[in-house]
Motif scaffolding. Structure first.
Motif, short mmCIF file in Angstrom:
data_model
loop_
_atom_site.label_atom_id
_atom_site.label_comp_id
_atom_site.label_asym_id
_atom_site.label_seq_id
_atom_site.Cartn_x
_atom_site.Cartn_y
_atom_site.Cartn_z
N VAL A 237 0.77 -1.15 0.12
CA VAL A 237 0.05 -0.08 -0.07
C VAL A 237 1.07 1.35 0.05
O VAL A 237 1.67 1.23 0.97
N PRO A 238 0.70 2.09 -0.98
CA PRO A 238 1.62 3.26 -1.10
C PRO A 238 1.38 4.12 0.17
O PRO A 238 0.06 4.39 0.46
N ALA A 239 2.47 4.82 0.77
CA ALA A 239 2.13 5.63 1.84
C ALA A 239 1.58 7.05 1.04
O ALA A 239 1.75 7.33 0.13
N GLY A 240 0.68 7.66 1.93
CA GLY A 240 0.02 8.96 1.85
C GLY A 240 -0.89 8.84 0.74
O GLY A 240 -1.34 9.97 0.18
N GLU A 241 -1.51 7.58 0.58
CA GLU A 241 -2.76 7.61 -0.18
C GLU A 241 -3.95 7.21 0.35
O GLU A 241 -3.92 6.64 1.60
N ASP A 242 -5.02 7.49 -0.11
CA ASP A 242 -6.46 7.11 0.58
C ASP A 242 -6.56 5.50 0.81
O ASP A 242 -6.01 5.03 -0.01
N LEU A 243 -7.12 5.34 1.86
CA LEU A 243 -7.05 3.69 2.12
C LEU A 243 -8.44 3.40 3.01
O LEU A 243 -9.15 4.21 3.56
N ALA A 244 -9.09 2.21 2.49
CA ALA A 244 -10.39 1.77 3.26
C ALA A 244 -10.00 0.48 3.79
O ALA A 244 -9.18 -0.20 3.24
N LEU A 245 -10.61 0.22 5.09
CA LEU A 245 -10.53 -0.80 6.03
C LEU A 245 -11.87 -1.41 6.06
O LEU A 245 -12.72 -0.67 6.64
N LEU A 246 -12.31 -2.34 5.39
CA LEU A 246 -13.41 -3.33 6.11
C LEU A 246 -13.35 -3.86 7.20
O LEU A 246 -12.22 -4.85 7.24
N LEU A 247 -14.02 -3.57 8.10
CA LEU A 247 -13.90 -4.08 9.63
C LEU A 247 -14.94 -4.89 10.21
O LEU A 247 -15.97 -4.34 10.19
N HIS A 248 -14.44 -6.03 10.70
CA HIS A 248 -16.01 -6.82 11.34
C HIS A 248 -15.15 -7.25 12.38
O HIS A 248 -14.36 -8.29 12.55
N THR A 249 -15.62 -6.91 13.66
CA THR A 249 -15.15 -7.56 14.90
C THR A 249 -15.85 -7.17 16.03
O THR A 249 -16.74 -6.07 16.26
N LYS B 168 0.26 4.94 7.90
CA LYS B 168 0.52 4.75 6.50
C LYS B 168 -0.14 5.85 5.64
O LYS B 168 0.43 6.06 4.63
N VAL B 169 -1.32 6.11 5.98
CA VAL B 169 -2.20 7.09 5.44
C VAL B 169 -1.57 8.53 5.45
O VAL B 169 -1.78 9.26 4.27
N GLY B 170 -1.12 8.92 6.50
CA GLY B 170 -0.63 10.34 6.50
C GLY B 170 -1.67 11.27 6.82
O GLY B 170 -2.69 11.03 7.13
N ALA B 171 -1.61 12.08 5.75
CA ALA B 171 -2.57 13.40 5.53
C ALA B 171 -3.82 13.06 4.62
O ALA B 171 -4.61 13.83 4.53
N ALA B 172 -3.58 11.69 3.87
CA ALA B 172 -4.68 11.14 3.04
C ALA B 172 -5.83 11.13 3.89
O ALA B 172 -5.84 11.04 5.12
N ILE B 173 -7.10 10.30 3.25
CA ILE B 173 -8.35 9.87 3.87
C ILE B 173 -8.30 8.58 4.06
O ILE B 173 -8.14 7.48 3.47
N LEU B 174 -8.55 8.13 5.55
CA LEU B 174 -8.83 6.78 5.95
C LEU B 174 -10.22 6.60 6.17
O LEU B 174 -10.95 7.27 7.18
#
Length: 286
Positions: A55-67, A85-91
């Motif tokens: 996953v490139p650093a500083g890029e938008d990322l989505a986490l599908l989470l079930h817990t 990892k995301v930094g200033a991008a959108i998580l």
């Protein structure tokens, strides 16, 4: 090879959906799906490193989470890995079904939580398992224990002869009260810190009030109570919710992927999956 691909056909089907979602929305998607008896713990670190490997650093990322939740210290480490990892991008955290307790704490560290009608978060009041004098392991609600201590203390201050409160207060261990006060403060500070770094990093909202609301056992009467997308964006909490209509194409893609993942996961297993990695790991037997 064809035979290897046939053996792992379900995995490749899920990863094809992940790739499609990524291409459609222009951001990476990684997934963490737990079985019914698998909790967030320190062993999640190594698989999370694999999920983030390409996953490139500083890029938008989505986490599908079930817990259903777990160790809040481990949850803090996982969400910190994602934020670094995301930094200033959108998580974004996508919750197709539920992310309870420590899972909700992870959600607070995202910029947005993606929810629909099947989605739920949960109260963040800590739960601790302690052994009684007979060696029985008993789950305690930290906030409920402290509420009982405060109620009986106040009753005795008002009426020192209150026998019922004398008896009940005598059953509450001072060392346990001190421990629970520290655990509650830890959850409060963790929630506030995640909100400041995630949901409310733009200065919007009141992170202290939001954390207090999520800890409030007078509003959420059980630890398993559902916090819906409507509740989550209530002004008193103020989470940033991206609501998706259950019939929308985007939600249907997430839901199809989640259903396939849930079928792949046993009660004591966790699935860590991306377009690059797919790790199905057994949890401890007890």
């Amino acid at each position: 090879t064809p035979f290897y691909q046939a053996i792992h056909a379900e995995r490749y089907q899920r990863q094809a959906i992940i790739k499609h979602i990524q291409e459609r929305h222009g951001r990476r998607l990684i997934c963490y799906v737990s079985g019914a008896n698998a909790a967030i713990d320190r062993d999640d670190t190594v698989p999370f490193v694999d999920l983030l490997h390409n996953v490139p650093a500083g890029e938008d990322l989505a986490l599908l989470l079930h817990t259903g939740g777990g160790d809040i210290d481990a949850a803090e480490k996982l969400i910190s890995m994602l934020r670094n990892k995301v930094g200033a991008a959108i998580l974004r955290v996508v919750v197709p079904d539920f992310a309870k307790s420590a899972g909700t704490l992870m959600v607070l560290g995202a910029d947005f939580v993606v929810m629909s009608d099947t989605s739920e978060l949960g109260p963040i009041d800590p739960q601790i398992i302690l052994s009684d004098g007979n060696g029985n392991r008993i789950r305690h609600s930290v906030q409920s224990y402290l509420d009982a201590y405060d109620d009986h203390t106040a009753a005795l201050q008002k009426d020192p002869g209150n026998v019922a409160s004398q008896i009940m207060l005598g059953k509450l261990d001072p060392a346990t009260v001190r421990l629970f006060q520290a655990v509650k403060a830890r959850a409060q500070r963790f929630a506030e810190a995640q909100l400041q770094r995630g949901m409310m990093r733009d200065g919007s909202g009141n992170w202290s009030q939001a954390a207090t609301e999520l800890l409030d056992t007078t509003r959420w009467l059980s630890h398993a109570q559902m916090i819906s997308w409507e509740d989550a964006q209530d002004p008193r909490i103020g989470l940033k919710v991206e609501y998706l209509d259950p019939k929308s194409d985007e939600w249907q893609e997430y839901w199809q992927l989640y259903c396939l993942q849930r079928l792949a996961v046993g009660d004591r297993q966790k699935l860590y999956e991306s377009d690059y990695a797919s790790l199905l790991i057994d949890g401890p037997s007890s």
